[in-house]
Design a protein around this motif. Structure first.
Motif, PDB file in Angstrom:
ATOM      1  N   UNK A 140       0.816  -1.211   0.000  1.00  0.00           N
ATOM      2  CA  UNK A 140       0.000   0.000   0.000  1.00  0.00           C
ATOM      3  C   UNK A 140       0.854   1.266   0.000  1.00  0.00           C
ATOM      4  N   UNK A 141       2.109   1.146   0.397  1.00  0.00           N
ATOM      5  CA  UNK A 141       3.025   2.288   0.385  1.00  0.00           C
ATOM      6  C   UNK A 141       3.707   2.455  -0.963  1.00  0.00           C
ATOM      7  N   UNK A 142       3.520   1.471  -1.856  1.00  0.00           N
ATOM      8  CA  UNK A 142       4.144   1.448  -3.178  1.00  0.00           C
ATOM      9  C   UNK A 142       5.669   1.519  -3.100  1.00  0.00           C
ATOM     10  N   UNK A 143       6.235   0.949  -2.063  1.00  0.00           N
ATOM     11  CA  UNK A 143       7.678   0.750  -1.997  1.00  0.00           C
ATOM     12  C   UNK A 143       7.948  -0.373  -1.007  1.00  0.00           C
ATOM     13  N   UNK A 144       8.730  -1.337  -1.448  1.00  0.00           N
ATOM     14  CA  UNK A 144       9.062  -2.459  -0.590  1.00  0.00           C
ATOM     15  C   UNK A 144       9.264  -3.714  -1.405  1.00  0.00           C
ATOM     16  N   UNK A 145       9.428  -4.820  -0.700  1.00  0.00           N
ATOM     17  CA  UNK A 145       9.668  -6.096  -1.376  1.00  0.00           C
ATOM     18  C   UNK A 145       9.264  -7.231  -0.456  1.00  0.00           C
ATOM     19  N   UNK A 146       9.125  -8.409  -1.055  1.00  0.00           N
ATOM     20  CA  UNK A 146       8.854  -9.629  -0.303  1.00  0.00           C
ATOM     21  C   UNK A 146       9.627 -10.766  -0.939  1.00  0.00           C
ATOM     22  N   UNK A 159       8.529  -7.200  -5.858  1.00  0.00           N
ATOM     23  CA  UNK A 159       8.828  -5.790  -5.583  1.00  0.00           C
ATOM     24  C   UNK A 159       7.554  -4.960  -5.692  1.00  0.00           C
ATOM     25  N   UNK A 160       7.405  -4.025  -4.744  1.00  0.00           N
ATOM     26  CA  UNK A 160       6.270  -3.116  -4.710  1.00  0.00           C
ATOM     27  C   UNK A 160       6.725  -1.732  -5.186  1.00  0.00           C
ATOM     28  N   UNK A 161       6.048  -1.165  -6.150  1.00  0.00           N
ATOM     29  CA  UNK A 161       6.232   0.248  -6.455  1.00  0.00           C
ATOM     30  C   UNK A 161       7.107   0.579  -7.643  1.00  0.00           C
ATOM     31  N   UNK A 162       7.968  -0.309  -8.069  1.00  0.00           N
ATOM     32  CA  UNK A 162       8.772  -0.050  -9.259  1.00  0.00           C
ATOM     33  C   UNK A 162       8.864  -1.337 -10.054  1.00  0.00           C
ATOM     34  N   UNK A 163       9.570  -1.273 -11.179  1.00  0.00           N
ATOM     35  CA  UNK A 163       9.731  -2.444 -12.040  1.00  0.00           C
ATOM     36  C   UNK A 163      11.215  -2.750 -12.201  1.00  0.00           C
ATOM     37  N   UNK A 164      11.506  -3.993 -12.541  1.00  0.00           N
ATOM     38  CA  UNK A 164      12.883  -4.375 -12.791  1.00  0.00           C
ATOM     39  C   UNK A 164      13.393  -3.731 -14.079  1.00  0.00           C
ATOM     40  N   UNK A 165      14.665  -3.403 -14.076  1.00  0.00           N
ATOM     41  CA  UNK A 165      15.325  -2.877 -15.266  1.00  0.00           C
ATOM     42  C   UNK A 165      16.757  -3.384 -15.298  1.00  0.00           C
ATOM     43  N   UNK A 166      17.416  -3.166 -16.404  1.00  0.00           N
ATOM     44  CA  UNK A 166      18.820  -3.554 -16.509  1.00  0.00           C
ATOM     45  C   UNK A 166      19.691  -2.509 -15.822  1.00  0.00           C
ATOM     46  N   UNK A 167      20.735  -2.932 -15.108  1.00  0.00           N
ATOM     47  CA  UNK A 167      21.618  -1.947 -14.472  1.00  0.00           C
ATOM     48  C   UNK A 167      22.392  -1.163 -15.517  1.00  0.00           C
TER      49      UNK A 167
END
Length: 476
Positions: A146-152, A224-232
């Motif tokens: 719900x905070x749109x940032x975090x992970x599990x 992941x909550x709030x963002x998406x994976x990308x290439x470094x």
């Protein structure tokens, strides 16, 4: 005589293989287009007054509409029946082993200052039928969806395919790592076969089901909550290296004609809800966009490293990263450690003793990852909180400091990985109290790391004298 040679008949794609019967498009972050029936996609528009074959137009966006174009993710789907054609939602019984809130106010999560590890979780017995969704168990995490940032961090164990059941995660993106058994994943965008050694990312809001062609199966998940994976970013490496763009694979359009009863399980705030409908969710005839699932064979990773001396930071092992709201601090990095050359001269080659501000969580897909105290086996998992000191055992230290150095292959036949986050991580009730697989690292593995410095006092005093300095213990 003509000078013509040949022309491609279609865009480059990955053909089926013996243990993977599906076609794939290649690239990362591309705006793909795919039609199971040629000519289905509308020309020069997304939302025609009447779509071909009386299909329904449906949009799905993985970022807010006003996100800058370079970061904007969305897709258009042309399907037999729209997702709104359902019979409503009803709550499902809580999965007591599934957690989404990792804030300290939650009494079901815990802090640990020390290193912890878990032996591989047991596969469900033949007497109990468990599919991918029912087999989810949460070990650790940060924040809250719900905070749109975090992970599990989850583990799944399953012995049954999902049948007429699908899953839609409204909380975050799943990065799934099968460790035992392939996953036959049918998504709205098409089908993917994912084996141990491959990763698959299925973004928030996309419906899919998981089949088990090699039943049973076990694996790891980073959500992941709030963002998406990308290439470094590659920095001075330039254009190529690490995980190359062309090695990522996305599905091609594939649809079923099925008007039988289905259940779609939605995960919202860690709670599960059932949505009944009288048609398959996998009826997308054509689609285009860049909000698309993808997979990657980790054996294709291009390792880089020191070709002279010392270590480069472990960020060189990063396959995918996800940004946090703090500039320069990743929400999550996904790193792998696999077979490669080590050639550094005059260097302590194993991972040096360190205290990392990030939290580190490791797993093993296959092979052997030595130098640990916990009999680290494929399917196992380990955890180290931020600034928890760690490094190799005394035996590994002694061997590394006395070995004759030369070019050598390391981690041959091994694939280990790390979930790393700048966030403070809490551990779940399931991880700490219920799994039956928890054990602490044995700190005695470092007991023999004695203060060898004191064995050199005479030489040190001689060196100090030669430098015109008083011996040790002399007060100024």
């Amino acid at each position: 005589m003509t000078t013509f040679g040949a022309s491609a008949q279609a865009a480059y794609s990955i053909p089926p293989k013996e243990r993977d019967p599906y076609h794939y498009q290649v690239g990362f972050g591309n705006r793909f287009a795919s039609e199971a029936i040629p000519g289905t996609l509308p020309v020069a528009q997304n939302n025609p007054q009447k779509a071909k074959y009386d299909l329904y137009t449906e949009g799905i966006n993985g970022t807010p509409f006003v996100t800058p174009r370079r970061d904007n993710q969305s897709s258009w789907l042309y399907r037999i029946r729209p997702s709104v054609a359902h019979q409503g939602f009803s709550p499902l019984p809580d999965n007591p082993d599934l957690e989404a809130c990792f804030l300290p106010l939650n009494p079901k999560v815990h802090f640990s200052p020390t290193q912890l590890a878990w032996y591989p979780l047991d596969i469900p017995s033949d007497n109990t039928k468990v599919d991918f969704v029912s087999g989810l168990k949460t070990l650790a995490g940060n924040g809250d969806p719900t905070l749109r940032e975090g992970l599990a961090v989850h583990i799944y164990t399953a012995n049954e395919s999902m049948g007429n059941r699908a899953f839609c995660n409204s909380d975050g993106d799943f990065l799934i790592l099968p460790q035992q058994g392939r996953l036959d994943i049918q998504t709205e965008f098409g089908k993917m076969m994912v084996r141990p050694g491959e990763l698959v990312v299925i973004q928030r809001g996309i419906k899919y089901k998981v089949g088990l062609p090699d039943s049973p199966s076990r694996g790891y998940i980073l959500e992941i909550f709030g963002s998406h994976f990308e290439l470094p970013d590659l920095g001075p490496l330039g254009t190529h290296g690490l995980a190359n763009v062309r090695d990522f694979e996305s599905p091609v359009a594939s649809f079923d004609i099925d008007q039988s009863p289905w259940e779609v399980v939605y995960k919202v705030g860690g709670k599960l809800f059932a949505c009944k409908q009288e048609h398959t969710p996998f009826d997308v005839v054509a689609w285009w966009g860049n909000y698309v699932p993808y997979k990657y064979a980790m054996e294709k990773f291009v390792h880089v490293g020191s070709i002279q001396r010392d270590h480069i930071d472990p960020s060189i092992f990063c396959v995918l990263t996800a940004k946090s709201k703090t500039p320069g601090a990743p929400l999550a990095d996904f790193l792998i450690f696999s077979g490669r050359w080590d050639v550094a001269t005059g260097t302590f080659r194993p991972p040096y003793y360190h205290r990392n501000c990030a939290s580190e969580m490791m797993g093993l897909i296959y092979g052997d990852y030595g130098g640990r105290s916990d009999a680290f086996a494929p399917g196992g998992f380990s955890y180290e909180n931020g600034f928890c000191p760690h490094g190799v055992s005394y035996d590994e230290f002694k061997k590394a400091t006395e070995a004759e150095l030369g070019p050598m292959r390391i981690h041959e036949g091994t694939l280990a990985f790390m979930f790393e986050t700048s966030m403070q991580v809490t551990l779940t009730d399931y991880a700490m109290k219920k799994s039956g697989k928890l054990h602490e690292h044995e700190p005695r593995m470092w007991d023999n790391l004695k203060g060898q410095f004191v064995n050199h006092i005479d030489q040190i005093n001689a060196d100090l004298k030669a430098a015109g300095l008083p011996p040790l213990g002399t007060k100024s």
